[in-house]
Design a protein around this motif. Structure first.
Motif, mmCIF file in Angstrom:
data_model
loop_
_atom_site.group_PDB
_atom_site.id
_atom_site.type_symbol
_atom_site.label_atom_id
_atom_site.label_comp_id
_atom_site.label_asym_id
_atom_site.label_seq_id
_atom_site.Cartn_x
_atom_site.Cartn_y
_atom_site.Cartn_z
ATOM 1 N N PHE A 33 0.827 -1.198 0.000
ATOM 2 C CA PHE A 33 0.000 0.000 0.000
ATOM 3 C C PHE A 33 0.863 1.250 0.000
ATOM 4 N N GLU A 103 -2.633 -4.619 -15.011
ATOM 5 C CA GLU A 103 -3.769 -3.721 -15.186
ATOM 6 C C GLU A 103 -3.725 -2.908 -16.467
ATOM 7 N N GLU A 123 -5.828 1.034 -20.714
ATOM 8 C CA GLU A 123 -5.654 1.081 -19.269
ATOM 9 C C GLU A 123 -7.011 1.329 -18.640
ATOM 10 N N LYS A 124 -7.062 1.264 -17.356
ATOM 11 C CA LYS A 124 -8.271 1.581 -16.601
ATOM 12 C C LYS A 124 -9.433 0.649 -16.902
ATOM 13 N N CYS A 125 -9.174 -0.469 -17.571
ATOM 14 C CA CYS A 125 -10.216 -1.475 -17.756
ATOM 15 C C CYS A 125 -9.538 -2.821 -17.611
ATOM 16 N N ALA A 126 -10.029 -3.633 -16.673
ATOM 17 C CA ALA A 126 -9.363 -4.897 -16.363
ATOM 18 C C ALA A 126 -9.495 -5.920 -17.484
ATOM 19 N N SER A 131 -5.305 -8.891 -15.023
ATOM 20 C CA SER A 131 -6.323 -9.098 -13.978
ATOM 21 C C SER A 131 -7.477 -9.942 -14.473
ATOM 22 N N SER A 135 -8.803 -13.075 -12.394
ATOM 23 C CA SER A 135 -10.164 -13.216 -11.859
ATOM 24 C C SER A 135 -10.812 -14.498 -12.355
ATOM 25 N N GLY B 10 -13.396 1.620 -19.036
ATOM 26 C CA GLY B 10 -12.341 2.420 -18.446
ATOM 27 C C GLY B 10 -11.494 3.136 -19.478
ATOM 28 N N THR C 191 -13.235 4.039 -12.707
ATOM 29 C CA THR C 191 -13.217 3.500 -14.051
ATOM 30 C C THR C 191 -13.554 2.034 -14.163
ATOM 31 N N CYS C 192 -13.203 1.227 -13.190
ATOM 32 C CA CYS C 192 -13.348 -0.213 -13.353
ATOM 33 C C CYS C 192 -13.631 -0.836 -11.992
ATOM 34 N N PHE C 195 -10.660 -2.763 -10.496
ATOM 35 C CA PHE C 195 -9.617 -1.918 -9.921
ATOM 36 C C PHE C 195 -10.120 -1.220 -8.655
#
Lengths: 259, 93, 294
Positions: A33, A103, A123-126, A131, A135, B10, C191-192, C195
């Protein structure tokens, strides 16, 4: 001259230390973290492997999503720039770099000197990154490694309807309920990521040879799906997840030399 | 009606917007054959009008399906957009 | 071992207007909305709301449609044969075995919102289980513009369920809890959902309270849907339908971000689609009758 590159990824931090262009130390740790503390830990580990004090490093270049959070850095470089330089060092004949991390996914077109000509990023979408496989392997109750391995046993193409990782999880569960064999599901997932990556890479134009870097290169199921989707050979360097850090370390050297 | 078919994720917004009021005036429906990926069809909408729409199965993957028509540099005009005589079709990305 | 609770679960229920008797009605219609997460059946007598049922969608659409209509019919003395016209809508609309016609949920939500919120409604936001829609309509509830997102879980009920499960908070309590913070935290990655979930876990590890994480998630969701709304524009009056309309954690933050208040009604926001379908059914039945007379 001793320089270091640190790649602050979403899941892992990778460090490469170079002495006169040769790798003398490297490390890979989970991103905690507190990114600053994790960065320090990664640098310490690589430093002790190299047998040097951190103060001996003349220039540190940071890359990756968390590159701003490295207190020790002297400069920064984008993931695209670092990936290109790192790749050309390892695979001089590469002209297209496919970089898939936990990611993010990237397609980069480069020239013979490792200079970026064009790039596209997801980016910003898995759904288009590591990921997604992670999952789905969780939904199938296996590790990502097992997941990649069993997908190779399938010769069936099942299209996945869901694009979103969250919805795809439910789809995988329904496929399991419908008694779909696990290898077929695993292949469907690998094909899905590969098709997203491929259409992104097509936007920059695919020129051979194609190199694959980033942590997802370890997933052999994905690699096989990607080769099928791109319909060409894909070269994976040794230690594909360290390529960004290596590129950053090389750039650190250039920056030190050029002042 | 302005019908936006597509999605946001995203990475961005990917919609094909069709102004169905204009579309009504156009009997040729040139857009249907213009699309190299064959994703446009003529449907009867909820108000009994025959209008162009993006096929259901394509709506969630436009970013990927349309990628071949959209290289990242030196973008040529889009076949579907240039085919429409009323200018009632547009892309948001 | 910890008890495996389903924090996302909400109560299924039926409602009936005890003061009305369907026997006196000239036209009885029904609307069935089979959504990806929930299904509703609405019965209308002469264009007025008479009974409805709200249930969880099961593994197949026909069964879910049957369950919803049976729930709405129960105790009324009505049978399927008494209903003049039935319209199916929602994700499973073509799989409603007893429906006479299927209409898209976009058209039905606009029609339903026009009934629930009045003819001055111009903008509708439907926050469903697996999608989110921004709709413009005219004074008759006819759609003039729409934009929907059903590809991505961010900004949908499913996204909220993921978060409720992670934080072990019953989904119906999310809204109130999200306001139990001293200061409004910055939104998580809007966004997701995947995440956002890892971000939420990191925040919990860092000592954030559940309430604060919920606040951060609710405002991310509000931000997400407001950008969908912004892209079509918000014209007043504004109305929200779907399950998330019941979550004040998202609704109030959204109103603040838009600078516009939503029109509120006592009718369950989740039945808007089925209600619109029942209204379509009435129009279609009247058309059919006019035709047969002529």
């Amino acid at each position: 001259m001793i320089t270091a590159g640190i790649d602050m990824g979403a899941k892992h931090i990778k460090v490469v230390i170079l002495k006169d262009g040769e790798v003398i130390g490297k490390s890979k740790i989970s991103t905690g973290f507190d990114q600053g503390a994790s960065a320090r830990k990664g640098l310490d580990e690589a430093g002790s492997q190299a047998g040097i004090e951190l103060s001996a490093i003349e220039h540190i270049t940071a890359t990756g999503a968390g590159r701003k959070s490295v207190p020790e850095k002297n400069s920064e470089v984008t993931e695209v720039g670092a990936g290109a330089v790192g790749t050309i060092r390892l695979i001089p004949e590469a002209r297209t770099v496919v970089d898939v991390g936990a990611e993010e996914g990237r397609g980069i077109k480069i020239d013979g000197a490792g200079k970026v000509i064009d790039f596209a990023v997801n980016e910003k979408c898995a759904a288009g990154a590591g990921s997604f496989a992670e999952s789905m392997s969780r939904a199938l109750e296996m590790t990502v490694r097992e997941f990649g391995e069993i997908s190779l046993k399938s010769e069936k193409t099942i299209p996945m309807n869901a694009q979103c990782t969250v919805f795809a999880e439910s789809e995988v569960v329904s496929l399991l309920h419908a008694q779909t064999p696990k290898p077929d599901i695993a292949r469907a997932v690998c094909d899905a990521i590969a098709s997203r990556i491929t259409s992104m890479v097509r936007r920059v134009g695919i020129e051979q040879k194609v190199a694959l870097i980033g942590g997802v290169s370890h997933n052999i199921g994905f690699v096989s799906s990607l080769k099928r989707a791109l319909n060409c050979e894909v070269i994976i360097p040794e230690d594909p997840d360290y390529v960004g850090a290596l590129g950053a370390a090389i750039i650190a050297g250039e920056r030190k030399t050029n002042g | 009606m302005i019908a936006n078919y597509g999605y946001t994720d995203g990475s961005g917004e990917y919609y094909i917007a069709i102004n169905t009021d204009d579309c009504l005036e156009c009997p040729q429906h040139l857009c249907v054959n213009a699309c190299p990926k064959n994703i446009i069809e003529i449907i009867e909408d909820d108000y009994d009008d025959l209008v162009a729409a993006v096929k259901d199965e394509s709506r969630k993957a436009l970013k990927y399906i349309c990628a071949d028509c959209k290289p990242s540099s030196e973008r040529p005009p889009l076949p579907c957009v240039s085919a429409c005589p009323n200018g009632s079709l547009s892309h948001t990305w | 071992m910890a008890e495996n609770k389903e924090f996302w679960r909400w109560t299924e229920y039926s409602w009936r207007d005890e003061n009305k008797d369907w026997r006196g009605a000239a036209i009885i219609t029904a609307g069935i909305d089979v959504g990806s997460v929930s299904s509703q059946a609405v019965i209308m007598a002469d264009g007025e709301l008479y009974a409805f049922n709200n249930t969880r969608t099961g593994s197949n659409s026909p069964d879910s449609a049957n369950k919803a209509i049976e729930g709405a019919l129960a105790g009324t003395g009505l049978t399927l044969e008494n209903i003049n016209f039935i319209v199916g809508t929602g994700y499973g609309r073509v799989n409603v075995p007893f429906a006479h016609k299927a209409v898209t949920e976009i058209a039905c939500h606009a029609r339903g919102a026009n009934f629930m919120g009045g003819s001055e409604i111009r903008t509708i936001l439907d926050m469903g289980g697996q999608d989110c829609k921004a709709i413009h309509c005219d004074e008759k509830g006819k759609v003039t513009n729409f934009k929907m997102n059903d590809k991505c879980a961010a900004g949908t009920g499913r996204g909220m369920e993921v978060m409720a499960d992670l934080l072990e908070v019953p989904i119906t309590e999310v809204g109130d809890l999200s306001f139990q913070v001293e200061e409004e935290p910055p939104p998580v990655s809007s966004t997701c959902v995947v995440f956002a979930k890892s971000e939420a876990m990191a925040l919990l590890r860092d000592g954030w309270k559940k309430e604060k994480v919920l606040a951060a998630y609710c405002s991310a969701m509000a931000h997400r849907v407001s950008s969908l709304l912004d892209s079509v524009g918000v014209q007043e009056k504004f109305f929200i339908t779907g399950g998330i309309a019941k979550n004040r954690g998202v609704v109030e933050r959204l109103e603040k971000e838009l600078g516009v208040k939503a029109v509120k009604t006592k009718i369950d926001s989740q039945i808007a689609g089925a209600l619109g379908a029942a209204l379509f059914a009435k129009t279609l039945f009247e058309k059919q009758q006019a035709k047969s007379v002529a």
